[in-house]
Design a protein around this motif. Sequence first.
Motif, PDB file in Angstrom:
ATOM      1  N   ARG A  43       0.997  -1.106   0.104  1.00  0.00           N
ATOM      2  CA  ARG A  43       0.052  -0.018   0.205  1.00  0.00           C
ATOM      3  C   ARG A  43       0.745   1.301   0.032  1.00  0.00           C
ATOM      4  O   ARG A  43       2.018   1.383   0.800  1.00  0.00           O
ATOM      5  N   ASP A  45      -0.142   4.398   0.874  1.00  0.00           N
ATOM      6  CA  ASP A  45      -0.385   5.329   1.856  1.00  0.00           C
ATOM      7  C   ASP A  45      -0.367   4.846   3.221  1.00  0.00           C
ATOM      8  O   ASP A  45      -0.478   5.554   4.408  1.00  0.00           O
ATOM      9  N   GLU A  46      -0.192   3.523   3.771  1.00  0.00           N
ATOM     10  CA  GLU A  46      -0.068   3.181   4.940  1.00  0.00           C
ATOM     11  C   GLU A  46       0.418   1.539   4.721  1.00  0.00           C
ATOM     12  O   GLU A  46       0.899   1.017   3.881  1.00  0.00           O
ATOM     13  N   HIS A  49      -0.760  -4.377   2.425  1.00  0.00           N
ATOM     14  CA  HIS A  49      -0.741  -4.839   0.898  1.00  0.00           C
ATOM     15  C   HIS A  49      -2.274  -4.720   0.411  1.00  0.00           C
ATOM     16  O   HIS A  49      -3.187  -4.903   1.026  1.00  0.00           O
ATOM     17  N   ASP A  50      -2.196  -4.083  -0.899  1.00  0.00           N
ATOM     18  CA  ASP A  50      -3.314  -4.358  -1.695  1.00  0.00           C
ATOM     19  C   ASP A  50      -3.272  -5.553  -2.794  1.00  0.00           C
ATOM     20  O   ASP A  50      -2.059  -6.090  -3.042  1.00  0.00           O
ATOM     21  N   TYR A 141      -7.714  -3.832  -3.925  1.00  0.00           N
ATOM     22  CA  TYR A 141      -8.419  -3.477  -2.623  1.00  0.00           C
ATOM     23  C   TYR A 141      -7.555  -3.997  -1.257  1.00  0.00           C
ATOM     24  O   TYR A 141      -6.552  -4.505  -1.897  1.00  0.00           O
ATOM     25  N   SER A 142      -7.624  -3.250  -0.225  1.00  0.00           N
ATOM     26  CA  SER A 142      -6.704  -3.641   0.863  1.00  0.00           C
ATOM     27  C   SER A 142      -7.262  -5.092   1.201  1.00  0.00           C
ATOM     28  O   SER A 142      -8.164  -5.483   1.533  1.00  0.00           O
TER      29      SER A 142
END
Length: 176
Positions: A43, A45-46, A49-50, A141-142
């Motif tokens: 990810r 921004d944080e 993983h996506d 997606y997260s």
Amino acid sequence: MSDSRCNACGASVDQLGRALPPPQADGFRVPNLTTDAAVVRPRVDEAGHDILMITRGREPFKGKLAFPGGFVDYGEDPEVGCLRELEEECGIKGANAKLVAVRGKPDRDPRKHIVTICYRVDVPADAQPVAGDDAATAKFYSIADLLQTPDAFAFDHFQLLQQVVDSLHCSQVSSL
């Protein structure tokens, strides 16, 4: 197995009521083969993983989340089929397919007995999926969010997601 017949085509049916495929020349009935692509990226921004998922545009499971994938063509290597399906359904060229899982419970697909091979696939970091073929949508997606929504998935893809997550933990430990 009883000698029940399909109302639509007259073929014998399996224990789940689905028409059996005709036997091959050697007398064996064989399941169909599909592949699924698990595309994972960190990810931006944080932490976490996506993962790339499609929303199915067709039955069965229309509107449910699934890994990009589909049937292997006759004479096609499954890894090649996985990369082809990823490009057809998401418009992304993948590479470096690594085996994650093979799933083949006879009832995993309501249409017929289908065995799937799931590969983790690398894609460019800036890849932007575009839904194609029978995918209604395609997006990242997260993983953490998806693990909270098991009813959102088609087929056995929630369990497959769990196997992908387990494979990530194994690869992170082995790279230490």
